[in-house]
Design a protein around this motif. Structure first.
Motif, PDB file in Angstrom:
ATOM      1  N   ARG A 127      14.470  -6.764   3.500  1.00 37.57           N
ATOM      2  CA  ARG A 127      13.796  -5.887   4.469  1.00 37.57           C
ATOM      3  C   ARG A 127      12.458  -5.378   3.927  1.00 37.57           C
ATOM      4  NH1 ARG A 127      19.260  -4.094   4.901  1.00 37.57           N
ATOM      5  NH2 ARG A 127      18.699  -2.435   3.454  1.00 37.57           N
ATOM      6  N   ASN A 128      12.171  -5.644   2.666  1.00 39.32           N
ATOM      7  CA  ASN A 128      10.888  -5.286   2.040  1.00 39.32           C
ATOM      8  C   ASN A 128      10.563  -3.801   2.185  1.00 39.32           C
ATOM      9  OD1 ASN A 128      10.033  -7.942   1.118  1.00 39.32           O
ATOM     10  ND2 ASN A 128       9.929  -8.439   3.291  1.00 39.32           N
ATOM     11  N   LYS A 129      11.495  -2.959   1.803  1.00 42.16           N
ATOM     12  CA  LYS A 129      11.252  -1.512   1.848  1.00 42.16           C
ATOM     13  C   LYS A 129      10.344  -1.132   0.685  1.00 42.16           C
ATOM     14  CE  LYS A 129      15.511  -0.107   4.091  1.00 42.16           C
ATOM     15  NZ  LYS A 129      16.690   0.758   3.997  1.00 42.16           N
ATOM     16  N   TYR A 130       9.353  -0.317   0.982  1.00 43.53           N
ATOM     17  CA  TYR A 130       8.410   0.059  -0.070  1.00 43.53           C
ATOM     18  C   TYR A 130       9.097   0.813  -1.200  1.00 43.53           C
ATOM     19  CZ  TYR A 130       7.950   4.986   1.235  1.00 43.53           C
ATOM     20  OH  TYR A 130       8.183   6.312   1.465  1.00 43.53           O
ATOM     21  N   SER A 131      10.153   1.581  -0.887  1.00 43.80           N
ATOM     22  CA  SER A 131      10.858   2.335  -1.936  1.00 43.80           C
ATOM     23  C   SER A 131      11.502   1.392  -2.955  1.00 43.80           C
ATOM     24  CB  SER A 131      11.913   3.257  -1.312  1.00 43.80           C
ATOM     25  OG  SER A 131      12.842   2.511  -0.555  1.00 43.80           O
ATOM     26  N   GLU A 132      11.993   0.251  -2.495  1.00 39.72           N
ATOM     27  CA  GLU A 132      12.567  -0.733  -3.425  1.00 39.72           C
ATOM     28  C   GLU A 132      11.486  -1.386  -4.274  1.00 39.72           C
ATOM     29  OE1 GLU A 132      15.344  -3.550  -1.901  1.00 39.72           O
ATOM     30  OE2 GLU A 132      16.356  -2.043  -0.676  1.00 39.72           O
ATOM     31  N   LEU A 133      10.316  -1.594  -3.695  1.00 34.52           N
ATOM     32  CA  LEU A 133       9.204  -2.145  -4.465  1.00 34.52           C
ATOM     33  C   LEU A 133       8.771  -1.144  -5.537  1.00 34.52           C
ATOM     34  CD1 LEU A 133       7.187  -4.384  -5.007  1.00 34.52           C
ATOM     35  CD2 LEU A 133       5.757  -3.457  -3.166  1.00 34.52           C
ATOM     36  N   VAL A 134       8.722   0.123  -5.193  1.00 35.83           N
ATOM     37  CA  VAL A 134       8.396   1.165  -6.173  1.00 35.83           C
ATOM     38  C   VAL A 134       9.396   1.126  -7.324  1.00 35.83           C
ATOM     39  CG1 VAL A 134       8.309   3.675  -6.568  1.00 35.83           C
ATOM     40  CG2 VAL A 134       7.233   2.688  -4.534  1.00 35.83           C
ATOM     41  N   GLU A 135      10.684   1.097  -6.991  1.00 32.30           N
ATOM     42  CA  GLU A 135      11.733   1.059  -8.022  1.00 32.30           C
ATOM     43  C   GLU A 135      11.591  -0.173  -8.913  1.00 32.30           C
ATOM     44  OE1 GLU A 135      15.557   1.394  -6.121  1.00 32.30           O
ATOM     45  OE2 GLU A 135      14.991   3.274  -5.133  1.00 32.30           O
ATOM     46  N   LYS A 149      16.810 -10.596 -11.955  1.00 32.77           N
ATOM     47  CA  LYS A 149      16.634 -10.117 -13.323  1.00 32.77           C
ATOM     48  C   LYS A 149      16.840 -11.207 -14.370  1.00 32.77           C
ATOM     49  CE  LYS A 149      17.480  -5.266 -12.348  1.00 32.77           C
ATOM     50  NZ  LYS A 149      18.206  -4.047 -12.721  1.00 32.77           N
ATOM     51  N   LYS A 150      16.742 -12.466 -13.929  1.00 31.37           N
ATOM     52  CA  LYS A 150      16.736 -13.580 -14.880  1.00 31.37           C
ATOM     53  C   LYS A 150      15.414 -14.318 -14.764  1.00 31.37           C
ATOM     54  CE  LYS A 150      21.549 -13.955 -15.627  1.00 31.37           C
ATOM     55  NZ  LYS A 150      22.762 -14.634 -15.670  1.00 31.37           N
ATOM     56  N   GLU A 151      15.164 -14.933 -13.600  1.00 30.37           N
ATOM     57  CA  GLU A 151      13.876 -15.602 -13.387  1.00 30.37           C
ATOM     58  C   GLU A 151      12.900 -14.734 -12.611  1.00 30.37           C
ATOM     59  OE1 GLU A 151      17.033 -18.763 -13.639  1.00 30.37           O
ATOM     60  OE2 GLU A 151      16.730 -17.280 -12.090  1.00 30.37           O
ATOM     61  N   VAL A 152      13.432 -13.873 -11.753  1.00 30.35           N
ATOM     62  CA  VAL A 152      12.611 -13.009 -10.901  1.00 30.35           C
ATOM     63  C   VAL A 152      13.288 -11.651 -10.767  1.00 30.35           C
ATOM     64  CG1 VAL A 152      11.662 -14.939  -9.543  1.00 30.35           C
ATOM     65  CG2 VAL A 152      13.721 -13.761  -8.749  1.00 30.35           C
ATOM     66  N   PHE A 153      12.564 -10.719 -10.168  1.00 31.45           N
ATOM     67  CA  PHE A 153      13.141  -9.422  -9.814  1.00 31.45           C
ATOM     68  C   PHE A 153      13.144  -9.371  -8.290  1.00 31.45           C
ATOM     69  CE2 PHE A 153      13.967  -5.078 -11.508  1.00 31.45           C
ATOM     70  CZ  PHE A 153      14.253  -4.474 -10.302  1.00 31.45           C
ATOM     71  N   PHE A 154      14.340  -9.437  -7.698  1.00 34.22           N
ATOM     72  CA  PHE A 154      14.441  -9.424  -6.241  1.00 34.22           C
ATOM     73  C   PHE A 154      14.412  -8.002  -5.695  1.00 34.22           C
ATOM     74  CE2 PHE A 154      16.629 -13.690  -6.401  1.00 34.22           C
ATOM     75  CZ  PHE A 154      15.735 -14.338  -5.575  1.00 34.22           C
ATOM     76  N   PHE A 214       0.822  -1.206   0.000  1.00 30.79           N
ATOM     77  CA  PHE A 214       0.000   0.000   0.000  1.00 30.79           C
ATOM     78  C   PHE A 214       0.860   1.263   0.000  1.00 30.79           C
ATOM     79  CE2 PHE A 214      -3.550  -2.544   2.298  1.00 30.79           C
ATOM     80  CZ  PHE A 214      -3.796  -3.241   1.135  1.00 30.79           C
ATOM     81  N   ASP A 215       1.965   1.239   0.782  1.00 27.72           N
ATOM     82  CA  ASP A 215       2.867   2.394   0.799  1.00 27.72           C
ATOM     83  C   ASP A 215       3.523   2.586  -0.573  1.00 27.72           C
ATOM     84  OD1 ASP A 215       2.223   2.838   3.444  1.00 27.72           O
ATOM     85  OD2 ASP A 215       4.065   1.938   4.237  1.00 27.72           O
ATOM     86  N   ALA A 216       3.873   1.493  -1.223  1.00 27.80           N
ATOM     87  CA  ALA A 216       4.458   1.569  -2.569  1.00 27.80           C
ATOM     88  C   ALA A 216       3.451   2.163  -3.553  1.00 27.80           C
ATOM     89  CB  ALA A 216       4.920   0.194  -3.038  1.00 27.80           C
ATOM     90  N   VAL A 266       3.648  -9.711  -7.494  1.00 34.19           N
ATOM     91  CA  VAL A 266       4.478  -9.387  -6.328  1.00 34.19           C
ATOM     92  C   VAL A 266       4.250 -10.446  -5.257  1.00 34.19           C
ATOM     93  CG1 VAL A 266       4.882  -7.721  -4.470  1.00 34.19           C
ATOM     94  CG2 VAL A 266       4.410  -6.896  -6.781  1.00 34.19           C
ATOM     95  N   LEU A 267       5.344 -10.901  -4.650  1.00 32.48           N
ATOM     96  CA  LEU A 267       5.278 -11.829  -3.517  1.00 32.48           C
ATOM     97  C   LEU A 267       6.324 -11.400  -2.500  1.00 32.48           C
ATOM     98  CD1 LEU A 267       4.066 -14.483  -2.343  1.00 32.48           C
ATOM     99  CD2 LEU A 267       5.984 -15.656  -3.394  1.00 32.48           C
ATOM    100  N   LEU A 268       5.875 -10.848  -1.388  1.00 27.11           N
ATOM    101  CA  LEU A 268       6.784 -10.383  -0.343  1.00 27.11           C
ATOM    102  C   LEU A 268       6.768 -11.347   0.836  1.00 27.11           C
ATOM    103  CD1 LEU A 268       5.851  -6.584  -0.324  1.00 27.11           C
ATOM    104  CD2 LEU A 268       7.634  -7.745  -1.640  1.00 27.11           C
ATOM    105  N   ARG A 269       7.945 -11.615   1.358  1.00 27.89           N
ATOM    106  CA  ARG A 269       8.091 -12.483   2.533  1.00 27.89           C
ATOM    107  C   ARG A 269       9.221 -11.960   3.404  1.00 27.89           C
ATOM    108  NH1 ARG A 269       3.843 -14.297   1.103  1.00 27.89           N
ATOM    109  NH2 ARG A 269       3.236 -16.467   0.998  1.00 27.89           N
ATOM    110  N   SER A 270       9.203 -12.335   4.673  1.00 26.72           N
ATOM    111  CA  SER A 270      10.250 -11.976   5.623  1.00 26.72           C
ATOM    112  C   SER A 270      11.291 -13.085   5.692  1.00 26.72           C
ATOM    113  CB  SER A 270       9.646 -11.787   7.021  1.00 26.72           C
ATOM    114  OG  SER A 270       8.740 -10.726   7.017  1.00 26.72           O
ATOM    115  N   PRO A 271      12.500 -12.746   6.151  1.00 24.07           N
ATOM    116  CA  PRO A 271      13.532 -13.781   6.311  1.00 24.07           C
ATOM    117  C   PRO A 271      13.312 -14.558   7.611  1.00 24.07           C
ATOM    118  CG  PRO A 271      14.425 -11.643   6.858  1.00 24.07           C
ATOM    119  CD  PRO A 271      13.013 -11.412   6.390  1.00 24.07           C
TER     120      PRO A 271
END
Length: 186
Positions: free
Chosen positions: A161-169, A152-157, A44-46, A110-115
């Motif tokens: 830490r799942n920062k919304y700014s990285e998801l936006v980028e 950038k081959k099979e997925v985009f990592f 939502f923040d993204a 999009v699929l976000l998960r924690s470590p």
């Protein structure tokens, strides 16, 4: 080269039956119940940031909209976050046909998960569904995904830490770089 066996009962051919959509907006789709482990606040923040910079992006969530609740404050908090967002669409329950049609219209997933241990030992079946639709997948750089897939081959990592700014980028890079998007899709 590593081989990955994805747990899924999805036949990739079923996604090829749909016409290619000429989406007016870049369409991000997630299959989610918006549980805490899926980081809905990050999504939502993204989307808020993307709307603030006037990018033409929409988020389809194949789920019901969270309800206001005095018992479950987390869902109430999510519902409040949604008030100011206009490019998020909740589908509610969909038939298999309608779900496949919407997934075929996606520009990325999009699929976000924690470590954490749950991510490490429970491989999400929906990854198979996303891959079957042959669209780019933005995913958190956590174990076990970082063991099976390449950025950038099979997925985009994005960072673990799942920062919304990285998801936006990530969303904007896939939106603006069709060559990369096509490469990850295949």
């Amino acid at each position: 080269k590593k081989s990955v066996l994805l747990p899924t009962f999805i036949n990739p051919e079923r996604f090829k039956d749909f016409e290619k959509f000429g989406n007016k907006k870049f369409r991000v789709v997630i299959l989610s119940n918006l549980s805490k482990r899926e980081h809905p606040s990050v999504l939502f923040d993204a989307m808020k940031e993307i709307e603030n910079i006037n990018e033409n992006v929409e988020l389809y969530i194949l789920s019901n909209k969270p309800k206001y609740s005095f018992v479950n404050l987390r869902t109430s908090f999510l519902r409040i976050k949604l008030i100011s967002l206009k490019n998020i669409i909740f589908t509610g329950f969909l038939s298999n046909y309608d779900r496949d049609k919407l997934m075929s219209s996606a520009d990325c997933f999009v699929l976000l998960r924690s470590p954490d241990l749950e991510s490490k030992f429970l491989f999400p079946v929906r990854i198979g569904e996303y891959f079957s639709a042959a669209k780019p997948l933005i995913i958190s750089y956590v174990n076990p995904f970082n063991k099976f897939f390449q950025h950038k081959k099979e997925v985009f990592f994005i960072n673990r830490r799942n920062k919304y700014s990285e998801l936006v980028e990530a969303i904007l890079e896939l939106k603006n770089n069709t060559k990369l998007s096509n490469k990850i899709s295949n």
